[in-house]
Design a protein around this motif. Structure first.
Motif, PDB file in Angstrom:
ATOM      1  N   ASP A   1       0.814  -1.225   0.000  1.00 26.56           N
ATOM      2  CA  ASP A   1       0.000   0.000   0.000  1.00 26.56           C
ATOM      3  C   ASP A   1       0.843   1.269   0.000  1.00 26.56           C
ATOM      4  OD1 ASP A   1       1.053  -0.156   2.513  1.00 26.56           O
ATOM      5  OD2 ASP A   1      -0.867  -0.252   3.568  1.00 26.56           O
ATOM      6  N   GLN A   2       2.158   1.132  -0.160  1.00 30.19           N
ATOM      7  CA  GLN A   2       3.027   2.299  -0.206  1.00 30.19           C
ATOM      8  C   GLN A   2       3.681   2.366  -1.581  1.00 30.19           C
ATOM      9  OE1 GLN A   2       3.375   4.498   2.427  1.00 30.19           O
ATOM     10  NE2 GLN A   2       1.753   3.265   3.361  1.00 30.19           N
ATOM     11  N   GLY A   3       3.496   3.487  -2.280  1.00 30.24           N
ATOM     12  CA  GLY A   3       4.090   3.576  -3.599  1.00 30.24           C
ATOM     13  C   GLY A   3       3.921   4.950  -4.224  1.00 30.24           C
ATOM     14  N   ALA A   4       4.503   5.069  -5.404  1.00 33.12           N
ATOM     15  CA  ALA A   4       4.400   6.291  -6.199  1.00 33.12           C
ATOM     16  C   ALA A   4       4.277   5.887  -7.662  1.00 33.12           C
ATOM     17  CB  ALA A   4       5.629   7.176  -5.991  1.00 33.12           C
ATOM     18  N   VAL A   5       3.753   6.803  -8.475  1.00 32.33           N
ATOM     19  CA  VAL A   5       3.582   6.563  -9.900  1.00 32.33           C
ATOM     20  C   VAL A   5       4.645   7.353 -10.656  1.00 32.33           C
ATOM     21  CG1 VAL A   5       2.031   6.746 -11.874  1.00 32.33           C
ATOM     22  CG2 VAL A   5       1.114   6.223  -9.593  1.00 32.33           C
ATOM     23  N   VAL A   6       5.293   6.683 -11.596  1.00 26.26           N
ATOM     24  CA  VAL A   6       6.279   7.338 -12.452  1.00 26.26           C
ATOM     25  C   VAL A   6       5.731   7.351 -13.876  1.00 26.26           C
ATOM     26  CG1 VAL A   6       8.590   7.217 -13.433  1.00 26.26           C
ATOM     27  CG2 VAL A   6       8.223   6.683 -11.009  1.00 26.26           C
ATOM     28  N   LEU A   7       5.500   8.515 -14.393  1.00 23.77           N
ATOM     29  CA  LEU A   7       5.062   8.683 -15.782  1.00 23.77           C
ATOM     30  C   LEU A   7       6.326   8.914 -16.612  1.00 23.77           C
ATOM     31  CD1 LEU A   7       2.773   8.862 -17.783  1.00 23.77           C
ATOM     32  CD2 LEU A   7       2.423  11.240 -17.147  1.00 23.77           C
ATOM     33  N   SER A   8       6.800   7.848 -17.258  1.00 21.19           N
ATOM     34  CA  SER A   8       8.110   7.879 -17.918  1.00 21.19           C
ATOM     35  C   SER A   8       7.996   8.305 -19.386  1.00 21.19           C
ATOM     36  CB  SER A   8       8.761   6.496 -17.826  1.00 21.19           C
ATOM     37  OG  SER A   8       7.990   5.540 -18.530  1.00 21.19           O
TER      38      SER A   8
END
Length: 653
Positions: free
Chosen positions: A105-112
């Motif tokens: 439940d811990q994360g981040a989104v990377v828009l590459s």
């Protein structure tokens, strides 16, 4: 802190890790040639504050999801990578589903790859991502548009991760050490090395561990933790352990095995779980469906048995049992993922409730109630529920192992839980006070009924009494309860027989008169008491009547039938057993022959053999060829006390 990547193939996961750490995680020649990640890759980022971020780079191809699953377990934080040119793709969706099933439940989104598209496309894909993550733990995760190739936007992500490391979750040092193996290799001059993510506990150089499920003992010669030489490691860190062991060979170690502290080694092929079928599935899951089971770094074939119905509809949950084709190691609370038989799509997953399921009665109401009691992440709550859920004792050793509790933590839990603890040969059992009281009351009721229906019996042994009780508690529990009742004065004991206070075996007046005459003859005979025929001739009583009376007296425990028509006073049997016991103590290895015993008791060979065979049947001695040894103390076997044969009407306790 361990950070994992997730996302579709060729969305820039490996390039992103390289931009953050300077490490190319594609180590295989085929990966270099094809330009895609095939197996797990690892990189480390030392931070100014002394922390080290570990990165697990996973493959994105649909055929390599099994490798992705091996890397996704045990991570603390995930970077969901989506390419701006492609947008959300099939493996993006599947990876997000897997992360949810694994409880991350811990994360981040990377828009590459934002350098390849117009600004409007960035906003469009960002909206796609938010729609995908809605309703998941990552719905409000921060989003970082960047280009790992040009470096645009990488710095803000680096700063964000650095801040996370500064406030990272406390290390998972509780419990015994447990590491999921995802790689094994040998180094010249070093030997066998295994790597993986430590789930719990601590390990130090010199510690002795077990390779599970094989059960091979090893010693930790050295280690690296988060890519640095170290003397110790703990849960939540990437560890490389240099191992030594007389039985250890590289070919015995596989991805999916575990390196554990010895108390945790208890492999299983059957476990009860809470199972969820993904809402996107087109068909329900049915009984006996074959599946790929992923737990830790393992991928094992198995089948599903549903415990609360015959089908599981998409989006629903159910209690189920997983039967595997080979053993693995699991503990309460472990997360798992299921994929279909062809391993082409993820179909569901869940959480392990009982890693050692019973083979019978898996769908009985009492069993289902037990499983529901385990649906908590607090051992104190689970223990209280289990004690109240049934009348059967709880195996505290198994509970401690399945919840990975150290001795000090388990003892603290036992001492604060209202229950009775009973020590057994294999450890400890726990029983709720209400159930403990019920065992005692049921035993008293059973004895009262026995005294009424068979007044000539002296009572019942613990084993006999157990068969008359509801639930049939373990013999150790019943013996402990009977001892407590005796100490409280509510029960009495005569040799191995328990009876109510005041109960005495009753014979008719004529039988009593005849028995008193017979008793004198039997006692006078010493180690060679007269047989039934001899007693009948001596007393002028019918042989059948003598035989019947001796059988009735034998039920009271005052005589024992050693051979056909040959009854011995219990006190004589006790003295004969004591002689055998002393002989065993005197001789080498505690074993003696029939001839040696015959010489001690000064009787004929035939009678000596009959006595020894009676001892064998009574589990007092063990025969091994022509030798015998003592199996248990004579007092425990025959319960003899005193120097004279008690008459039927004497006090028995």
């Amino acid at each position: 802190m361990i950070i994992g990547t997730a996302g579709h193939i060729d969305h820039g996961k490996t390039t992103l890790v390289h931009a953050l750490t300077g490490v190319d995680t594609d180590r295989l020649k085929e990966e270099k040639a094809r330009g895609i990640t095939i197996d797990l890759g690892y990189a480390y980022l030392p931070l100014p504050n002394g922390e080290v971020l570990g990165f697990v780079d996973v493959p994105g191809h649909e055929k390599l999801i099994h490798n992705m699953l091996a890397g996704a377990t045990g991570i603390d934080f995930v970077l969901v990578v989506v390419a701006a040119d492609d947008g959300v793709m099939p493996q993006t969706r599947e990876h997000v589903q897997i992360l949810d099933l694994l409880g991350l439940d811990q994360g981040a989104v990377v828009l590459s790859k934002v350098d390849r598209v117009a600004p409007g496309r960035i906003d469009e894909v960002a909206q796609e991502i938010r729609a995908l993550l809605a309703g998941t733990p990552f719905a409000n995760s921060p989003l970082f548009p960047l280009s790992a190739v040009t470096g645009l936007g990488v710095a803000p992500l680096y700063q964000y991760l650095e801040g996370l490391a500064g406030g990272a979750t406390a290390k998972k040092t509780s419990g015994h050490f447990r590491l999921a193996i995802d790689r094994c290799f040998t180094l010249t001059g070093t030997g066998t090395v295994v790597t993986g993510t430590a789930y719990s506990g601590e390990v130090r150089v010199g510690d002795h561990l077990l390779l599970s499920p094989a059960g091979i003992p090893v010693r930790v010669r050295g280690m690296h933790v988060q890519n640095r030489p170290a003397e110790s490691g703990c849960g939540g860190a990437r560890c490389a352990l240099n191992l030594a062991g007389a039985q250890l060979h590289k070919e015995f170690i596989h991805r999916g095995d575990w390196m554990v502290a010895p108390p945790l080694h208890m492999p299983s092929q059957r476990m009860d779980v809470r199972l969820r079928l993904l809402s996107g599935e087109a068909k329900p899951l049915r009984q006996g469906m074959p599946i790929h089971f992923h737990l830790g770094a393992a991928d094992i074939m198995g089948r599903v048995a549903l415990l609360e119905g015959d089908i599981l509809k998409p989006g629903q949950e159910i209690l189920a049992q997983i039967a595997l084709d080979r053993s693995t190691l699991a503990q309460h609370g472990d997360r798992f993922v299921l994929r279909d038989l062809s391993a082409r799509r993820t179909i569901g997953g869940g959480i392990v409730l009982d890693p050692h399921s019973p083979t019978r009665g898996r769908s009985r109401p009492i069993r289902l109630a037990t499983l529901r009691s385990l649906e908590t992440n607090r051992p104190d709550e689970a223990l209280a529920r289990l004690l109240q859920a049934g009348d059967t004792p709880l195996d505290l050793v198994a509970f401690q192992r399945d919840w990975n509790l150290r001795d000090v933590d388990a003892e603290a839990l036992w001492s604060t839980t209202p229950m009775v603890r009973i020590q057994t040969g294999g450890g400890w059992l726990g029983l709720a006070w209400e159930a403990w009281d019920a065992v005692g009351e049921n035993a008293l009721v059973a004895l009262a009924g026995l005294h009424q229906s068979a007044p000539d019996l002296p009572g019942a042994t613990a084993a006999q009494l157990r068969m008359q009780l509801p639930q049939r508690p373990p013999l150790e529990v019943l013996e402990a309860r009977l001892a407590a009742l005796r100490d409280a004065g509510r029960l009495a004991r005569n040799g191995p027989w328990f009876h109510l206070p005041g109960h005495r075996p009753q014979l008719t007046p004529q039988d009593t008169e005849n028995w008193n005459k017979m008793a004198l003859l039997l006692v006078a005979g010493g180690f060679q008491p007269p047989r039934v025929r001899d007693i009948a001739q001596e007393l002028g009583i019918d042989e059948g009547a003598v035989r019947g009376l001796l059988h009735r007296v034998a039920r009271t425990g005052q005589v024992l039938k050693v051979a056909h028509d040959h009854f011995f006073p219990r006190e004589s049997v006790g003295r004969l057993a004591a002689i055998a016991e002393a002989l065993g103590h005197e001789l080498a290895e505690g074993r003696f022959t029939a001839a040696q015993y015959r010489n001690r008791i000064d009787v004929g060979r035939k009678l000596a053999i009959q006595i020894l065979e009676f001892f064998d049947r009574s589990v007092f001695t063990r025969r091994q060829g022509n030798l015998r040894s003592i199996r248990q103390a004579s007092e425990a076997t025959f319960g003899v006390g005193g120097n004279a044969l008690p008459a039927p009407n004497n006090e028995s306790d």
